[in-house]
Scaffold this motif. Structure first.
Motif, mmCIF file in Angstrom:
data_model
loop_
_atom_site.group_PDB
_atom_site.id
_atom_site.type_symbol
_atom_site.label_atom_id
_atom_site.label_comp_id
_atom_site.label_asym_id
_atom_site.label_seq_id
_atom_site.Cartn_x
_atom_site.Cartn_y
_atom_site.Cartn_z
ATOM 1 N N ILE A 25 10.475 63.236 87.494
ATOM 2 C CA ILE A 25 11.012 62.095 86.756
ATOM 3 C C ILE A 25 11.030 62.452 85.278
ATOM 4 N N LEU A 26 12.173 62.201 84.657
ATOM 5 C CA LEU A 26 12.304 62.465 83.232
ATOM 6 C C LEU A 26 12.521 61.129 82.522
ATOM 7 N N THR A 27 11.851 60.941 81.387
ATOM 8 C CA THR A 27 12.046 59.709 80.612
ATOM 9 C C THR A 27 12.648 60.096 79.261
ATOM 10 N N THR A 28 13.341 59.155 78.626
ATOM 11 C CA THR A 28 14.050 59.539 77.397
ATOM 12 C C THR A 28 13.182 59.523 76.150
ATOM 13 N N PHE A 29 12.239 58.566 76.058
ATOM 14 C CA PHE A 29 11.368 58.561 74.874
ATOM 15 C C PHE A 29 10.078 57.813 75.179
ATOM 16 N N ASP A 76 14.982 64.975 88.720
ATOM 17 C CA ASP A 76 15.474 64.299 89.931
ATOM 18 C C ASP A 76 15.838 62.843 89.642
ATOM 19 N N ALA A 77 15.329 62.300 88.534
ATOM 20 C CA ALA A 77 15.695 60.949 88.113
ATOM 21 C C ALA A 77 15.438 60.834 86.626
ATOM 22 N N LEU A 78 16.241 60.013 85.962
ATOM 23 C CA LEU A 78 16.090 59.818 84.521
ATOM 24 C C LEU A 78 15.859 58.342 84.243
ATOM 25 N N VAL A 79 14.773 58.037 83.532
ATOM 26 C CA VAL A 79 14.484 56.649 83.161
ATOM 27 C C VAL A 79 14.900 56.449 81.703
ATOM 28 N N ILE A 80 15.828 55.514 81.493
ATOM 29 C CA ILE A 80 16.280 55.236 80.124
ATOM 30 C C ILE A 80 15.954 53.783 79.765
ATOM 31 N N ASN A 81 15.916 53.498 78.465
ATOM 32 C CA ASN A 81 15.717 52.108 78.036
ATOM 33 C C ASN A 81 17.005 51.320 78.252
ATOM 34 N N GLY A 82 18.124 51.921 77.823
ATOM 35 C CA GLY A 82 19.409 51.221 77.922
ATOM 36 C C GLY A 82 19.665 50.340 76.707
ATOM 37 N N GLY A 83 20.725 49.560 76.757
ATOM 38 C CA GLY A 83 21.098 48.709 75.640
ATOM 39 C C GLY A 83 21.612 49.510 74.447
ATOM 40 N N GLY A 84 22.033 50.748 74.705
ATOM 41 C CA GLY A 84 22.578 51.577 73.640
ATOM 42 C C GLY A 84 21.543 52.415 72.916
ATOM 43 N N GLU A 86 19.996 54.980 74.034
ATOM 44 C CA GLU A 86 20.293 56.392 74.312
ATOM 45 C C GLU A 86 21.785 56.628 74.064
ATOM 46 N N GLN A 87 22.096 56.972 72.824
ATOM 47 C CA GLN A 87 23.514 57.145 72.498
ATOM 48 C C GLN A 87 24.068 58.475 73.016
ATOM 49 N N PHE A 88 23.187 59.278 73.586
ATOM 50 C CA PHE A 88 23.609 60.595 74.085
ATOM 51 C C PHE A 88 23.946 60.571 75.573
ATOM 52 N N MET A 89 24.048 59.347 76.150
ATOM 53 C CA MET A 89 24.220 59.284 77.607
ATOM 54 C C MET A 89 25.517 59.946 78.102
ATOM 55 N N ASP A 90 26.563 59.934 77.274
ATOM 56 C CA ASP A 90 27.818 60.604 77.662
ATOM 57 C C ASP A 90 27.552 62.058 78.028
ATOM 58 N N ARG A 91 26.733 62.680 77.194
ATOM 59 C CA ARG A 91 26.445 64.098 77.405
ATOM 60 C C ARG A 91 25.583 64.307 78.648
ATOM 61 N N VAL A 92 24.685 63.361 78.921
ATOM 62 C CA VAL A 92 23.854 63.445 80.128
ATOM 63 C C VAL A 92 24.748 63.387 81.359
ATOM 64 N N VAL A 93 25.669 62.434 81.344
ATOM 65 C CA VAL A 93 26.547 62.247 82.499
ATOM 66 C C VAL A 93 27.434 63.479 82.702
ATOM 67 N N THR A 94 27.867 64.086 81.598
ATOM 68 C CA THR A 94 28.684 65.302 81.715
ATOM 69 C C THR A 94 27.863 66.441 82.318
ATOM 70 N N THR A 95 26.596 66.527 81.881
ATOM 71 C CA THR A 95 25.745 67.622 82.351
ATOM 72 C C THR A 95 25.305 67.425 83.799
ATOM 73 N N ARG A 96 24.891 66.198 84.116
ATOM 74 C CA ARG A 96 24.324 65.930 85.438
ATOM 75 C C ARG A 96 24.906 64.636 86.013
ATOM 76 N N ALA A 97 26.127 64.707 86.467
ATOM 77 C CA ALA A 97 26.778 63.520 87.029
ATOM 78 C C ALA A 97 26.022 62.985 88.248
ATOM 79 N N ASP A 98 25.283 63.884 88.921
ATOM 80 C CA ASP A 98 24.572 63.532 90.156
ATOM 81 C C ASP A 98 23.201 62.903 89.912
ATOM 82 N N LEU A 99 22.743 62.896 88.664
ATOM 83 C CA LEU A 99 21.365 62.466 88.378
ATOM 84 C C LEU A 99 21.225 60.939 88.439
ATOM 85 N N PRO A 100 20.293 60.432 89.280
ATOM 86 C CA PRO A 100 20.086 58.979 89.292
ATOM 87 C C PRO A 100 19.531 58.519 87.934
ATOM 88 N N VAL A 101 20.193 57.539 87.337
ATOM 89 C CA VAL A 101 19.755 57.020 86.037
ATOM 90 C C VAL A 101 19.207 55.608 86.242
#
Ligand SMILES: [Zn+2]
Length: 287
Positions: A25-29, A76-84, A86-101
């Protein structure tokens, strides 16, 4: 000899397969790391890692580092806060489209940010909103990793009880501060203030790394004088230069409130930081 060799091979295979089955599990901050630690920490075969280094603080304007990209590849999974946040989410999705967020703030209604067009995403500082985040994290993990679903749920339950106790304790301790006006240097404390009946009279800068301009400092000095504010709240992660200038001009004192974006990394860290915030707030208002 041959038998020993076979045993060794079997052992190696066992170790390798155990490693392959590990759920990462990966968390953003930091706040997501601490909340997730309380849901998934200590479970065999599950690891929790944090992406942004603990010195980063809030993620405003954060860009992904090489280290983050490596961690993203392995997650295997990414935990984000959301609500903007993580402004880098576009890049995450490009890198790992399969990753459960897993979006921790799903379903939480956010206030607009002082920066136009954005939301104020600092919901984790209200323990009741943090509890919603914990529930979302546990549900998201159970879906992404059904093998450990029951353990996530049991851990979340224990942590939710602790958060409930913390909330009751904070409510009690902050009751004398009802209606008090506070000025902060970053809009991190709006939800905490709202929860316990305080009023955020001013937020000096949305971008916490940036020093406010001379004009912003002058305007804040006027506001502090007008409202008769005696206390300013700076943050441990950011320079206190502006706060000290304003304090010098207006005679107000500077206290430090922690938005819980860095710390010891211990699972109890959220509660410890909040208890210290309560102590500082009470001290600032002479309680
Ligand atoms: Zn922030």
């Amino acid at each position: 000899m041959k038998r020993l060799f076979l045993i060794l091979i079997v052992l190696c295979m066992l170790v390798l397969s155990a490693e392959a089955e590990e759920f990462r599990i990966l968390t953003t901050f930091y706040p997501m790391y601490i909340l997730t630690q309380n849901v998934a920490g200590g479970i065999d075969g599950v690891t929790v890692s944090n992406m942004a280094e603990q010195t980063v603080g809030c993620l405003h304007d954060y860009t992904l580092q090489t280290r983050d990209m490596v961690m993203l590849e392995e997650a295997d999974a990414l935990v984000i806060n959301g609500g903007g946040m993580e402004q880098f989410m576009d890049r995450v999705v490009t890198t790992r489209a399969d990753l459960p967020v897993i979006e921790a703030s799903k379903g939480i209604e956010m206030e607009p940010s002082i920066e136009e067009g954005l939301l104020n995403a600092h919901v984790w500082l209200d323990p009741q909103m943090a509890s919603v985040q914990v529930k979302n994290i546990a549900a998201g993990l159970a879906e992404a990793d059904p093998v450990h679903a029951e353990l996530y749920s049991a851990n979340a339950q224990t942590f939710l009880e602790r958060l409930k106790a913390l909330d009751a304790e904070m409510e009690e301790a902050l009751r004398p501060l009802n209606g008090k006006e506070i000025i902060t240097f970053h809009e991190a404390f709006n939800y905490l203030a709202r929860r316990y009946g305080m009023v955020v009279a001013g937020v000096i800068a949305n971008e916490p790394g940036e020093e406010p301009s001379t004009r912003e400092i002058a305007e804040t000095c006027d506001l502090v004088s007008q409202l008769g504010i005696k206390t300013l709240f700076a943050e441990p992660q950011y320079p206190q230069t502006a706060a000290k200038i304003i304090a010098g001009e207006t005679g107000a004192s500077v206290y430090v409130l922690d938005p819980c974006v860095s710390g010891s990394g211990k699972p109890e860290s959220y509660e410890e930081i909040q208890r210290e915030n309560v102590r500082v707030l009470r001290e600032a208002f002479g309680e």
